[in-house]
Design an enzyme around this catalytic site. Structure first.
Site, PDB file in Angstrom:
ATOM      1  N   GLY A   1      -6.852  -4.544  -2.413  1.00  0.00           N
ATOM      2  CA  GLY A   1      -5.789  -4.295  -3.376  1.00  0.00           C
ATOM      3  C   GLY A   1      -5.023  -3.043  -3.018  1.00  0.00           C
TER       4      GLY A   1
ATOM      5  N   LYS B   1      -6.302  -0.171  10.687  1.00  0.00           N
ATOM      6  CA  LYS B   1      -7.536  -0.227  11.473  1.00  0.00           C
ATOM      7  C   LYS B   1      -7.288  -0.321  12.970  1.00  0.00           C
ATOM      8  CE  LYS B   1      -8.421  -3.618   8.699  1.00  0.00           C
ATOM      9  NZ  LYS B   1      -7.726  -3.204   7.462  1.00  0.00           N
TER      10      LYS B   1
ATOM     11  N   GLU C   1      -4.377  -9.052   4.129  1.00  0.00           N
ATOM     12  CA  GLU C   1      -3.631  -8.336   5.149  1.00  0.00           C
ATOM     13  C   GLU C   1      -2.192  -8.878   5.173  1.00  0.00           C
ATOM     14  OE1 GLU C   1      -4.700  -5.746   7.471  1.00  0.00           O
ATOM     15  OE2 GLU C   1      -6.065  -5.677   5.754  1.00  0.00           O
TER      16      GLU C   1
ATOM     17  N   ASP D   1     -10.046  -9.049  10.853  1.00  0.00           N
ATOM     18  CA  ASP D   1      -9.936  -7.832  10.044  1.00  0.00           C
ATOM     19  C   ASP D   1     -11.325  -7.237   9.802  1.00  0.00           C
ATOM     20  OD1 ASP D   1      -8.379  -5.986   8.233  1.00  0.00           O
ATOM     21  OD2 ASP D   1      -9.735  -6.888   6.767  1.00  0.00           O
TER      22      ASP D   1
ATOM     23  N   ILE E   1       0.835  -1.203   0.000  1.00  0.00           N
ATOM     24  CA  ILE E   1       0.000   0.000   0.000  1.00  0.00           C
ATOM     25  C   ILE E   1       0.871   1.254   0.000  1.00  0.00           C
ATOM     26  CG2 ILE E   1      -1.699   1.331   1.310  1.00  0.00           C
ATOM     27  CD1 ILE E   1      -2.791  -1.354   2.344  1.00  0.00           C
TER      28      ILE E   1
ATOM     29  N   GLU F   1     -10.495   7.009   6.262  1.00  0.00           N
ATOM     30  CA  GLU F   1     -11.499   6.471   5.341  1.00  0.00           C
ATOM     31  C   GLU F   1     -11.127   5.082   4.846  1.00  0.00           C
ATOM     32  OE1 GLU F   1     -14.660   5.955   4.040  1.00  0.00           O
ATOM     33  OE2 GLU F   1     -14.673   8.147   3.843  1.00  0.00           O
TER      34      GLU F   1
ATOM     35  N   LYS G   1      12.632  -0.959  10.390  1.00  0.00           N
ATOM     36  CA  LYS G   1      14.055  -0.961  10.718  1.00  0.00           C
ATOM     37  C   LYS G   1      14.796   0.309  10.331  1.00  0.00           C
ATOM     38  CE  LYS G   1      14.508  -5.995  10.323  1.00  0.00           C
ATOM     39  NZ  LYS G   1      15.191  -7.103   9.610  1.00  0.00           N
TER      40      LYS G   1
ATOM     41  N   LYS H   1     -13.265  -3.598  11.284  1.00  0.00           N
ATOM     42  CA  LYS H   1     -14.014  -2.626  10.488  1.00  0.00           C
ATOM     43  C   LYS H   1     -15.372  -2.333  11.120  1.00  0.00           C
ATOM     44  CE  LYS H   1     -11.707  -3.952   6.194  1.00  0.00           C
ATOM     45  NZ  LYS H   1     -11.826  -4.462   4.815  1.00  0.00           N
TER      46      LYS H   1
ATOM     47  N   GLY I   1      -2.010  -9.170  -3.716  1.00  0.00           N
ATOM     48  CA  GLY I   1      -1.961  -8.058  -2.765  1.00  0.00           C
ATOM     49  C   GLY I   1      -3.289  -7.765  -2.095  1.00  0.00           C
TER      50      GLY I   1
END
Length: 813
Positions: free
Chosen positions: A790, A572, A660, A671, A474, A599, A506, A675, A657
């Site tokens: 994605g 989240k 998570e 997950d 992301i 969002e 790191k 939400k 992708g």
């Protein structure tokens, strides 16, 4: 009648001879009606004052210093002139230097240097420079000491206009239009004693001779292109102003801008002579013209022309109940300060008359406090005045513009810009002309405040300092999108998005143009140093974008918000974690005005939280929320066939992708549950993650396992899900992983078989869908649907939050 133009050339950083060549190239050939006022070579006037002080101390070193100054002028003249002209100019300089040595010997004997003698000595730099310029051009030389007569006054030298005009007429003689070179800075007293026009005297000379010649215009040649909208050292995006009124220039100059000093402009102002500010070394640039304000300014004229600051200021506050309704308090206060020479920069008084607040130079703060305490010693003893408080370390930021008086909302934009930049305002002042708005702030915020207000009035781009944590899929997608759109956003919307810091778990890179390629070789990660760097004092706004899935990073949100750093995240964990942490984040945001935007925590790029907030803020009652909010599981169930096991789809979802960082978060339903917690808290419910009833699709699978281990652990799940799918298909149904926040009761997440006619059954790919059932949307719910997984989609949602922040900060996005 000759149409005169008066040019004034000041000292520059270039060599003396080169400066004169520039002057000559600019005015040579202009011919009749041209007057050139020149100041001394750079540093010469200060050196002459230093000679006086050194001689008065009986330090024989003044002789060598004088010789060096004379030699400097000899070399310039020798390099520019030739033949008899060189001899004539050098002879004149030698004669004047001999007289100057006599004066300095007198100071040596006296052991002091009276101001009158300092003035005589200090003007020689202009005299020598003007002689050389006149000889280079082959023009007449006007020694201003023979023409310009001034009288001392409390406000500085006062011009004897009748005498000076008569002297000029006599000097011009028959050849009244012949071009001439005039010594700046110097004049004479009525008895004929040479003197100077004090600080900014050469500019003053130009305006005076502009008035004496009834000139068409005065041109001040400097080493800048004109008047800028702000100090370019603090606001690199400062723009050149085409024009401004005399009053605007005076206001800006008063508050520290590098414009012609108000006193020096006065002769031109009184006669309506335009003053141009132009660049000696870039004469092709139009420059700025300072002139009379238009009676009916254009409605398109900017409300604010420029911004400026004064640093090293202290606030002094006198207050007490005994001041209310008592006449003469202000007169006593300012009278006392006047007697000791304290300069009052800003005055602010409450309408209740309970207090008077003034801003003074910080070096005079103690003197001001002591003086006021002495002046009100009786009132203090009687308790009518509570005391005198001093706040040090302040600065003044001012907005200036004639059109402010006719535009509503200017003050609101000014102060909201300061508030959005996290700048606290300590005092405010505005004159009845509404040409100026002044705020006293902490000096540490001075540059940030200046950049914030400058950008808010679109005089420059809205600059945002950006730090990105988490350079995973992301984060990389976001950086790519920012890079692709940055120039277009700057051109179209005047928003300057500067990625200045990157951090992984790191390493980190802190640089004005932070690059992902440098991250692996970067410094060890230190999120405290990271935040301090992002919160740059020279940039008005800062945001940290957390693209990680880390609880440890989420723990820092409240501290970042308290620093005035905005936070944007698809993580989240902050909004679904411990309630105490979430409350601290919201409280920090309320306290500082820094925004938390998440969002993308629920629907990636879908406007789910925005829609929910709009419903709530407009007074709708949200009764229930139901949806498919796992893009990963949505894609897996949309793709699941009898021939493709669920475990194989997990591997492909990870490759694409969609999952998570730990896919077990998706399979466990945690997950999804996070939400629901985020949405429930936005609805005002104190829901904890452990309150959500969750169906785990792979109860035996370990968290934190490798992908191969996780896929292997799903083999038993494959058969169960194949059986559930076949049963659903036989009934004309489909499997969907659905979450519900009921009007009353516990949120829950579970695998459900839905009829093919159900809105949730028609999903494709990674689609998320959410249905809001509200008081307004009762018979038919409000549905939001679209791709919900994605890196590109999620990064787009984060980017959208960044642009919403830019719009909040005043950018026309």
């Amino acid at each position: 009648m000759t149409d005169w133009i008066v040019h004034k050339f000041g000292g520059t950083s270039v060599a003396d001879a080169e400066r004169i060549r520039h002057v000559a190239s600019l005015v040579k050939g202009r011919g009749a009606g041209t007057a050139v006022v020149v100041s001394a070579f750079s540093g010469v006037t200060n050196a002459l004052f230093a000679l006086c002080a050194r001689a008065a101390r009986r330090d024989d070193g003044w002789r060598g210093d004088l010789h060096a100054l004379v030699q400097r002028h000899r070399e310039v003249a020798g390099g520019l002139l030739s033949g008899d002209e060189t001899a004539r100019v050098l002879a004149a300089i030698e004669d004047e230097a001999s007289d100057l040595a006599d004066l300095l010997r007198a100071l040596h004997v006296l052991g002091s240097h009276p101001e009158a003698l300092d003035e005589v000595v200090a003007g020689h730099g202009e005299v020598w420079c003007a002689r050389i310029v006149a000889a280079t051009l082959g023009w007449r030389w006007l020694d201003a000491r023979k023409v310009l007569v001034v009288r001392p006054s409390e406000l500085g030298p006062a011009i004897d206009w009748p005498t000076s005009r008569k002297n000029l007429d006599t000097w011009l003689g028959e050849d009244r239009a012949a071009p001439c070179v005039i010594t700046g800075y110097v004049a004479s007293l009525p008895e004929g004693t040479p003197t100077t026009l004090k600080r900014n005297g050469s500019d003053f000379s130009a305006a005076i001779f502009g008035a004496l010649f009834d000139a068409r215009e005065v041109v001040i040649w400097t080493d800048v292109d004109g008047v800028l909208s702000a100090d370019p050292r603090r606001v690199p995006e400062a723009v050149l102003l085409d024009e401004m009124s005399y009053e605007e220039a005076m206001e800006l100059a008063y508050f520290g801008a590098k414009v012609v000093h108000p006193r020096t402009m006065q002769p031109a102002v009184e006669r309506g002579i335009p003053i141009w500010i132009k660049n000696t070394f870039r004469p092709e640039v139009k420059g700025t013209v300072i002139h009379r304000a238009a009676a009916n300014p254009s409605p398109d004229a900017p409300a604010v022309k420029g911004f400026t600051t004064i640093d090293d200021v202290a606030l002094v506050n006198l207050e007490g109940t005994g001041m209310v309704g008592v006449p003469g308090i202000a007169e006593r206060l300012f009278g006392a300060l006047r007697t000791v020479g304290v300069s009052v920069i800003v005055i602010s008084q409450a309408s209740s008359e309970h207090s008077i607040c003034i801003a003074v130079p910080e070096v005079q703060a103690d003197l001001a406090k002591e003086t006021i305490e002495r002046a009100f010693v009786a009132e203090r003893a009687q308790g009518h005045v509570s005391g005198v408080a001093v706040q040090r370390g302040c600065a003044i930021v001012a907005a200036v513009g004639d059109a402010m008086a006719k535009r509503a909302g200017v003050s609101g934009r000014f102060f909201s810009a300061l508030g959005d930049a996290g700048v606290n305002v300590r005092a405010v002042a505005q004159g009845s002309s509404e040409r100026n708005i002044t705020a006293v702030i902490d000096q540490k915020d001075s540059t940030r405040a200046l950049r914030a207000v400058h950008a808010r009035f679109t005089l420059s781009d809205t600059a945002i300092s950006i730090g990105v944590v988490g350079p995973g899929q992301i984060g990389r997608a976001l950086l790519s999108q920012l890079h692709a759109q940055r120039d277009e956003l700057q051109r179209r919307s005047h928003v300057d998005l500067r990625v200045r810091a990157l951090a992984s778990s790191k390493h980190m890179v802190l640089a004005d143009d932070a690059r992902l390629a440098d991250l692996e070789a970067g410094a060890p990660a230190d999120l405290d140093a990271f935040a301090r760097f992002v919160r740059a004092e020279h940039l008005p706004h800062a945001v940290i974008i957390d693209c990680s899935a880390s609880d440890a990073v989420a723990d820092r949100y409240a501290a970042w918000l308290r620093m005035g750093i905005h936070v944007i995240t698809p993580n989240k964990r902050a909004a679904s974690g411990p309630i105490a942490r979430w409350d601290a984040i919201r409280e920090a945001s309320r306290a500082t005005g820094a925004r938390y935007l998440g969002e993308a925590t629920v629907g990636a790029g879908l406007p789910i939280i925005t829609t929910l907030k709009d419903l709530l803020h407009t007074g709708d009652r949200v009764r229930a929320v139901e949806g498919v909010l796992s893009g990963t599981l949505s894609w897996m169930f949309n793709t699941l066939t009898p021939d493709t096991p669920f475990s194989a789809l997990l591997r492909e979802a990870r490759r694409l992708g969609y999952t998570e960082p730990d896919p077990r978060e998706d399979l466990s339903g945690m997950d999804f549950a996070r939400k629901l917690v985020v949405l429930a808290r936005e609805m005002g419910r104190s829901v904890r993650l452990e309150d959500v009833v969750v169906e785990d699709l792979a109860p035996g699978a370990p968290f934190g396992a490798s992908l191969d281990e996780l896929v292997a652990s799903l083999r038993p799940v494959d058969a169960r899900l194949r059986e559930l799918q076949e049963t659903a298909r036989s009934k004309g149904e489909v499997l969907r992983f659905v979450g519900v926040i009921p009007e009353e009761g516990t949120p829950r997440v579970s695998l459900r078989a839905l009829p093919a006619t159900h809105p949730f059954a028609r999903l494709q790919g990674t689609d998320n869908v959410i249905a809001f059932r509200t008081a307004r949307y009762d018979a038919q719910p409000l549905v939001v649907q679209g791709p919900g997984a994605g890196p590109e989609v999620t990064a787009g949602g984060v980017f959208g939050d960044l642009l919403r922040l830019a719009a909040h900060l005043g950018a026309p996005v």
